[in-house]
Scaffold this active site. Structure first.
Site, short mmCIF file in Angstrom:
data_model
loop_
_atom_site.label_atom_id
_atom_site.label_comp_id
_atom_site.label_asym_id
_atom_site.label_seq_id
_atom_site.Cartn_x
_atom_site.Cartn_y
_atom_site.Cartn_z
N ASN A 1 10.46 -14.82 -0.93
CA ASN A 1 9.57 -14.69 0.21
C ASN A 1 8.67 -13.46 0.12
OD1 ASN A 1 8.63 -13.97 2.88
ND2 ASN A 1 10.15 -15.29 3.79
N TRP A 2 9.27 -12.25 0.22
CA TRP A 2 8.39 -11.09 0.28
C TRP A 2 7.81 -10.74 -1.08
CZ3 TRP A 2 10.58 -5.58 1.55
CH2 TRP A 2 11.70 -5.29 0.77
N ASP A 3 8.48 -11.17 -2.17
CA ASP A 3 7.87 -11.03 -3.49
C ASP A 3 6.53 -11.76 -3.54
OD1 ASP A 3 10.12 -10.14 -5.87
OD2 ASP A 3 10.92 -10.78 -3.94
N TYR B 1 20.47 -18.62 -12.14
CA TYR B 1 20.62 -17.85 -10.90
C TYR B 1 21.76 -18.42 -10.06
CZ TYR B 1 19.64 -15.84 -6.31
OH TYR B 1 19.74 -15.20 -5.11
N GLY C 1 16.09 -7.64 1.87
CA GLY C 1 15.52 -7.43 0.54
C GLY C 1 16.13 -6.22 -0.14
N ASP D 1 19.33 -5.33 -0.88
CA ASP D 1 20.62 -6.02 -0.85
C ASP D 1 21.85 -5.12 -0.72
OD1 ASP D 1 18.63 -7.76 -1.64
OD2 ASP D 1 19.86 -8.81 -3.09
N ARG E 1 23.64 -3.30 -10.72
CA ARG E 1 23.70 -4.40 -9.77
C ARG E 1 24.76 -4.13 -8.70
NH1 ARG E 1 19.61 -7.35 -9.33
NH2 ARG E 1 20.91 -9.04 -8.55
N GLU F 1 11.11 -3.99 -12.47
CA GLU F 1 11.51 -4.33 -11.11
C GLU F 1 11.55 -3.09 -10.23
OE1 GLU F 1 15.20 -6.59 -8.76
OE2 GLU F 1 15.32 -6.20 -10.92
#
Length: 429
Positions: free
Chosen positions: A41-43, A88, A168, A170, A202, A400
């Site tokens: 979404n926000w990407d 994913y 976003g 996380d 992560r 990223e």
């Protein structure tokens, strides 16, 4: 691209454009292949800004593609599964949503309305912009009405988040305490993220166990907004989400004004903005001189000092008395640090310079904070953040995120929203 750009800058611009083209799957751009093979979404909202300088039609396609997955309720999901991928987890089979296209059942910070305003404001093809705007503005109104009605049904002025993934951010340390109230899933699963990126960058498995419990919970509640609001074990007034929503609603109402849309819906959105302006002080802490999210289950502020606490600048929600205190804190944060702005304050006990949202630098957050600083007339701090952000590109490219102390790569490589920030914000004159 600007005339007179030096060879290095020109090469960086070309590489950023190539990154977007390589990640383009036809109407939507994946954040990066493998690690994130779907539309986020926000990407996508941020990526639309990157397409704008060199392919305006494609910028608008990014917006309409995302909105094609809007639910009947008005929610725009956080991930859209346009086509299958086995790289994913969790995929559509775990989420259990019966929509077309497949999607998750949660959302992400609604920066899209602010992006659409910029596409319309800075677009060179006015016919294209005008037609596209008329196509999406009603969808944006429905989205923002959903936010206020479903995520703040008690009219507190502060919407809630039901999952750290919605933020976003996380594994931000801000979510540590609220997550402790969430049980762990009892079934086994195989993560895919750690096959692409080192596990040291992560979230921990203990966090994932709780993330997945919440996914199960939403499905068991049949995605019913009322039931989830009442019973969700994780319910947080996320200051970043509240700020981005508030700025987005302001920008949406400006677009509506330009289009001559003045009705009960726009009046209601303006009223909800007033409620937020009256309530935002609940998230300010005098000792830290920052804003914080709030765990609505415990009633306590989430005391980790994170970059989210600066996003009320983007929203215009910082009072005149709070502003000098917040800027002093920001100045201290930036002092003697060549790279900025770390996602967690370097002096916070939870700071980890390379673990996802517990330290690394994210350029789209920097952009929003810098925009807010400019709105408040804090030009020196805005320029400091912009210069530090630009330096990261030359140090390690389109990653990223970036190691908060060395500027080295953190997370995925060849990343779309970093390339987009380069094209829209950092490389042009």
């Amino acid at each position: 691209m600007t005339s007179g750009a030096d060879t290095t800058t020109q090469s960086m611009i070309e590489q950023a454009q190539k990154t977007l083209r390589d990640n383009d799957l036809g109407g939507y751009t994946v954040p990066t292949h493998g690690l994130y093979p779907f539309q986020w979404n926000w990407d996508s909202a941020i990526v639309a800004l990157g397409w704008l300088p060199f392919d305006e039609t494609r910028a608008w396609e990014e917006v309409t593609s995302l909105l094609s997955a809007q639910w009947k309720s008005g929610m725009v999901p956080h991930v859209v599964f346009h086509r299958p991928s086995d790289t994913y987890f969790p995929g559509p089979d775990i989420w259990g949503v019966q929509n077309t296209p497949d999607s998750t059942s949660i959302t992400q910070p609604p920066v899209l309305a602010s992006v659409v305003k910029l596409l319309h404001q800075h677009g060179r093809e006015q016919a294209l912009s005008g037609e596209a705007l008329h196509t999406v503005v009603q969808q944006l109104i429905r989205s923002h009405l959903w936010w206020y009605n479903s995520r703040d049904p008690e009219n507190t002025g502060l919407v809630v988040s039901y999952h750290p993934w919605e933020s976003g951010m996380d594994n931000s340390p801000a979510w540590d305490e609220p997550l402790r109230a969430v049980p762990k899933v009892q079934w086994s699963y195989t993560r895919r993220d750690t096959s692409h990126i080192d596990a040291s960058e992560r979230p921990h498995k203990e966090e994932y166990d709780r993330f997945l419990y919440l996914v199960d919970f939403f499905r068991k509640m049949n995605f019913d907004d009322t039931l989830i609001y009442q019973d969700c074990p994780y319910r947080v007034n996320d200051v970043s989400m509240i700020s981005i929503l508030h700025r987005g609603t302001r920008d949406l109402l400006a677009l509506c004004h330009d289009l001559g849309i003045e009705n009960a819906q726009t009046q209601y959105l303006a009223h909800r903005m007033t409620l937020t302006e009256e309530a935002i002080g609940e998230l300010w802490h005098a000792d830290t001189r920052m804003f914080h999210s709030k765990d609505t289950r415990s009633g306590k502020l989430c005391m980790a000092r994170t970059s989210a606490g600066m996003l009320p600048l983007f929203a215009g929600l910082v009072s005149h008395t709070q502003l000098p205190l917040l800027i002093n804190e920001l100045d201290h944060w930036l002092k003697n640090r060549p790279f900025a702005l770390s996602s967690t304050h370097p002096e916070d006990p939870n700071y980890e310079p390379q673990r996802y949202w517990r330290g690394p630098i994210w350029l789209h957050i920097n952009w929003m904070i810098a925009e807010g600083l400019l709105d408040y007339g804090c030009t020196s701090q805005a320029e400091r953040i912009k210069e530090a952000s630009r330096d990261l590109l030359y140090v390690s490219g389109y990653n990223e995120s970036f190691h908060a102390q060395t500027g080295a790569r953190s997370g995925g490589a060849d990343f779309s929203w970093t390339a987009a920030m380069a094209l829209y914000w950092l490389l042009p004159a």
